[in-house]
Design a protein around this motif. Sequence first.
Motif, PDB file in Angstrom:
ATOM      1  N   GLN A   1      44.339  40.254  39.247  1.00 44.52           N
ATOM      2  CA  GLN A   1      43.741  39.339  40.214  1.00 44.52           C
ATOM      3  C   GLN A   1      42.358  39.778  40.687  1.00 44.52           C
ATOM      4  N   SER A   2      41.924  40.977  40.330  1.00 40.69           N
ATOM      5  CA  SER A   2      40.618  41.450  40.777  1.00 40.69           C
ATOM      6  C   SER A   2      39.719  41.908  39.633  1.00 40.69           C
ATOM      7  N   ARG A   3      40.157  41.713  38.383  1.00 41.25           N
ATOM      8  CA  ARG A   3      39.331  42.152  37.248  1.00 41.25           C
ATOM      9  C   ARG A   3      39.451  41.179  36.069  1.00 41.25           C
ATOM     10  N   LEU A   4      38.305  40.755  35.580  1.00 42.96           N
ATOM     11  CA  LEU A   4      38.179  39.992  34.342  1.00 42.96           C
ATOM     12  C   LEU A   4      37.158  40.727  33.491  1.00 42.96           C
ATOM     13  N   SER A   5      37.366  40.754  32.188  1.00 42.42           N
ATOM     14  CA  SER A   5      36.406  41.449  31.341  1.00 42.42           C
ATOM     15  C   SER A   5      36.353  40.810  29.966  1.00 42.42           C
TER      16      SER A   5
END
Length: 227
Positions: free
Chosen positions: A201-205
Amino acid sequence: MAMTGLRAIVLAVLLGSSPAAQAQEQEPSQGAGSAKSPGSLAEASGFFKAPPIDGCTITLEELVKGKSSALRGRWTLRKGPGEMGLVSAGRVEMLPVPQRSGEILSLDFRNGRLMAGSPVLGFMPVAVEDRAPPAPGSGLRAESAGRGDLPDDAEVFLDEIALGPLACGPDQLLRLNIAGAQDSGTGHVLRQDYRLFLVDQSRLSGTYSETGAAGRFERGLVTLERR
C-alpha cells in the motif's frame, strides 16, 4: 506590602493563571507524539492509515472491488537509474541520467475510476493488470539500470535496490499501467508511460519512459513511495 500582595493574587485569579488553566493553554503546543483526533481532511488523510496490501497475494478482483481505495493519495517518485537519448543528425546518443526524487503523482478516483494526477499531463487513467511473466523487451537493460551484478543482456523490471528484498518476483505482482500525452504547443507531443508493479500500500515500482521536445526521450527505473 500586604495590599500589593493581595492585588497580585486577585489579578492572577482573574487572568486564569491556575495550574489547570496553564495546562489547557500548553496542550496545543505539545509535540507531535500527543494523541489527538484529526481536525481537517488534510489531517485525517495522515491520521488514518491505508489498509495493508500484500502485492504477492492480493487478487485482481480484491483490488478492483475495494482495496484500490488504499492507493489514494500523494506519491513521491524516485527516478533512476536510467538513460536519456538525444537525436542529432539522424543519430541517437544515449547518456546516463542521474537518480532523482521529489516529483509528485497523485492517485484518486474520478467518476468511479482510478486516475493518476500529473503536474505536467493532468489526469491519466490507471489500467490494472493481473500478474503474469513480464513481456520480453518491457524492462530495462541491466547495464542501463546500473545492475552490474547481472548479465548486460538481462532485463530489470523494477528497482529491487531501492525496495530491498521482496517476498516474490515481478511475475507474481499485480500491475498498474499509467500513460498520458499532451501537445506541448511547439509541435512536439509530451508522453509519459509508467509500468508499475504493486508491492504494497505504500510502494509501487517499475519502469518509466518519457518523450519530449527535439527528439529527446528518457527511460529508467522508478519507485513510488508514500509515507
